[in-house]
Write a protein that holds these residues in place. Structure first.
Motif, PDB file in Angstrom:
ATOM      1  N   GLY A  70       5.400   5.197   2.156  1.00 49.34           N
ATOM      2  CA  GLY A  70       4.714   6.751   1.549  1.00 49.34           C
ATOM      3  C   GLY A  70       5.003   7.677   2.340  1.00 49.34           C
ATOM      4  N   ASP A  71       4.577   8.948   1.912  1.00 50.79           N
ATOM      5  CA  ASP A  71       4.895  10.225   2.698  1.00 50.79           C
ATOM      6  C   ASP A  71       3.453  10.214   3.770  1.00 50.79           C
ATOM      7  N   VAL A  86      12.362  17.807   8.313  1.00 53.08           N
ATOM      8  CA  VAL A  86      11.160  17.676   9.222  1.00 53.08           C
ATOM      9  C   VAL A  86      10.664  16.473   9.166  1.00 53.08           C
ATOM     10  N   PHE A  87       9.740  16.027   8.153  1.00 50.76           N
ATOM     11  CA  PHE A  87       8.754  15.032   8.086  1.00 50.76           C
ATOM     12  C   PHE A  87       9.554  13.505   8.164  1.00 50.76           C
ATOM     13  N   PRO A  88       9.114  12.474   8.377  1.00 50.20           N
ATOM     14  CA  PRO A  88       9.726  11.316   8.405  1.00 50.20           C
ATOM     15  C   PRO A  88       9.116  10.458   7.033  1.00 50.20           C
ATOM     16  N   ASN A  89      10.253   9.975   6.369  1.00 54.51           N
ATOM     17  CA  ASN A  89       9.603   8.794   5.559  1.00 54.51           C
ATOM     18  C   ASN A  89       9.309   7.634   6.302  1.00 54.51           C
ATOM     19  N   VAL A  90       8.234   7.050   5.977  1.00 53.08           N
ATOM     20  CA  VAL A  90       7.868   5.789   6.772  1.00 53.08           C
ATOM     21  C   VAL A  90       7.615   4.634   5.877  1.00 53.08           C
ATOM     22  N   LEU A  91       8.012   3.657   6.424  1.00 48.75           N
ATOM     23  CA  LEU A  91       7.502   2.290   5.993  1.00 48.75           C
ATOM     24  C   LEU A  91       7.285   1.437   7.104  1.00 48.75           C
ATOM     25  N   ILE A  92       6.100   0.864   7.152  1.00 52.43           N
ATOM     26  CA  ILE A  92       5.484   0.237   8.238  1.00 52.43           C
ATOM     27  C   ILE A  92       4.967  -1.133   7.759  1.00 52.43           C
ATOM     28  N   ILE A  93       5.390  -2.042   8.357  1.00 55.05           N
ATOM     29  CA  ILE A  93       5.104  -3.363   7.873  1.00 55.05           C
ATOM     30  C   ILE A  93       4.198  -4.301   8.913  1.00 55.05           C
ATOM     31  N   SER A  94       3.242  -5.107   8.332  1.00 53.54           N
ATOM     32  CA  SER A  94       2.524  -6.001   9.275  1.00 53.54           C
ATOM     33  C   SER A  94       3.102  -6.836  10.151  1.00 53.54           C
ATOM     34  N   CYS A  95       2.658  -7.284  11.174  1.00 57.03           N
ATOM     35  CA  CYS A  95       3.510  -8.078  12.427  1.00 57.03           C
ATOM     36  C   CYS A  95       3.843  -9.366  11.764  1.00 57.03           C
ATOM     37  N   CYS A  96       2.972 -10.058  10.987  1.00 63.55           N
ATOM     38  CA  CYS A  96       3.355 -11.503  10.383  1.00 63.55           C
ATOM     39  C   CYS A  96       4.719 -11.160   9.534  1.00 63.55           C
ATOM     40  N   LEU A  97       5.070  -9.971   8.950  1.00 63.76           N
ATOM     41  CA  LEU A  97       6.505  -9.782   8.163  1.00 63.76           C
ATOM     42  C   LEU A  97       7.479  -9.681   9.361  1.00 63.76           C
ATOM     43  N   THR A  98       7.355  -9.034  10.519  1.00 62.99           N
ATOM     44  CA  THR A  98       8.265  -8.888  11.385  1.00 62.99           C
ATOM     45  C   THR A  98       8.840  -9.921  12.001  1.00 62.99           C
ATOM     46  N   LEU A  99       8.183 -11.166  12.321  1.00 61.74           N
ATOM     47  CA  LEU A  99       8.347 -12.285  12.824  1.00 61.74           C
ATOM     48  C   LEU A  99       9.526 -12.865  12.545  1.00 61.74           C
ATOM     49  N   ILE A 159       0.803  -1.068  -0.107  1.00 62.24           N
ATOM     50  CA  ILE A 159      -0.145  -0.116  -0.125  1.00 62.24           C
ATOM     51  C   ILE A 159       0.804   1.172  -0.064  1.00 62.24           C
ATOM     52  N   VAL A 160       0.656   1.979  -0.988  1.00 61.58           N
ATOM     53  CA  VAL A 160       1.382   3.378  -1.199  1.00 61.58           C
ATOM     54  C   VAL A 160       0.596   4.398  -0.999  1.00 61.58           C
ATOM     55  N   THR A 161       0.765   5.459  -0.071  1.00 62.67           N
ATOM     56  CA  THR A 161       0.075   6.528   0.019  1.00 62.67           C
ATOM     57  C   THR A 161       0.618   7.687   0.363  1.00 62.67           C
ATOM     58  N   HIS A 162      -0.082   8.844   0.461  1.00 60.05           N
ATOM     59  CA  HIS A 162       0.412  10.161   0.628  1.00 60.05           C
ATOM     60  C   HIS A 162      -0.589  10.834   1.429  1.00 60.05           C
ATOM     61  N   LEU A 163      -0.395  10.863   2.804  1.00 63.65           N
ATOM     62  CA  LEU A 163      -1.466  11.413   3.576  1.00 63.65           C
ATOM     63  C   LEU A 163      -1.482  12.843   3.606  1.00 63.65           C
ATOM     64  N   SER A 164      -2.391  13.644   3.912  1.00 63.53           N
ATOM     65  CA  SER A 164      -2.571  15.290   3.990  1.00 63.53           C
ATOM     66  C   SER A 164      -1.237  15.660   4.913  1.00 63.53           C
ATOM     67  N   PRO A 165      -0.756  16.805   3.802  1.00 61.61           N
ATOM     68  CA  PRO A 165       0.292  17.528   4.459  1.00 61.61           C
ATOM     69  C   PRO A 165      -0.280  18.748   5.492  1.00 61.61           C
ATOM     70  N   PHE A 166      -1.519  18.869   5.395  1.00 63.76           N
ATOM     71  CA  PHE A 166      -2.026  19.979   6.201  1.00 63.76           C
ATOM     72  C   PHE A 166      -2.628  19.996   7.696  1.00 63.76           C
TER      73      PHE A 166
END
Length: 148
Positions: free
Chosen positions: A47-48, A135-148, A12-19
């Motif tokens: 994404g951002d 300033v704003f972090p680049n983010v990569l978050i992964i589901s828990c099943c991939l972190t095991l 899932i790639v996304t760009h959340l509101s900057p405002f």
């Protein structure tokens, strides 16, 4: 939001509101609902996200110039709001963490300043403590099943 499935991995790639922290929080909740409703067990969200991680709070809370810049911008643009009552808002990324995702950038990239990216906010004539300060972090978050 863009959702792509490659073999057994959902991206899932996304760009959340900057405002607006409120709008970002709503977007984060929608993405979490989408992941749950579609049973995406092997999922990476990237994404951002224009959001701060609670893993960065100790460092971030010491950034007085950033806080001043954000509060000034919010005062000049009351229809938006990046600060939540004059405070940094961590609820967007906390929404993903509470849903079982992990902030792998926040856990493994040090020092904290290396987790940040160059924002469009530099166009707002903000004053910076250090040239090139990020300033704003680049983010990569992964589901828990991939972190095991």
């Amino acid at each position: 939001m863009l959702h792509v499935k490659i073999k057994n991995l959902d991206l899932i790639v996304t760009h959340l509101s900057p405002f607006s922290w409120k709008y970002r929080l709503g977007e984060a909740r929608q993405i979490v609902e989408y992941v749950k409703n579609n049973r995406l067990d092997s999922c990476i969200i990237m994404g951002d996200l224009n959001a701060y991680s609670p893993l960065d709070a100790i460092w971030l809370e010491t950034q007085s110039v950033l806080k001043t810049n954000l509060m000034k911008w919010d005062q000049e643009h009351p229809q938006y709001g990046n600060m939540n009552g004059g405070r940094f808002d961590y609820r967007v990324l906390s929404t993903f963490l509470a849903a079982g995702f992990d902030d792998c950038i926040g856990r493994y990239v040090f020092p904290e300043i290396r987790r940040a990216s160059y924002p469009a906010a530099t166009l707002y004539n903000w004053k910076w403590e250090t040239p090139g300060w990020l300033v704003f972090p680049n983010v990569l978050i992964i589901s828990c099943c991939l972190t095991l």
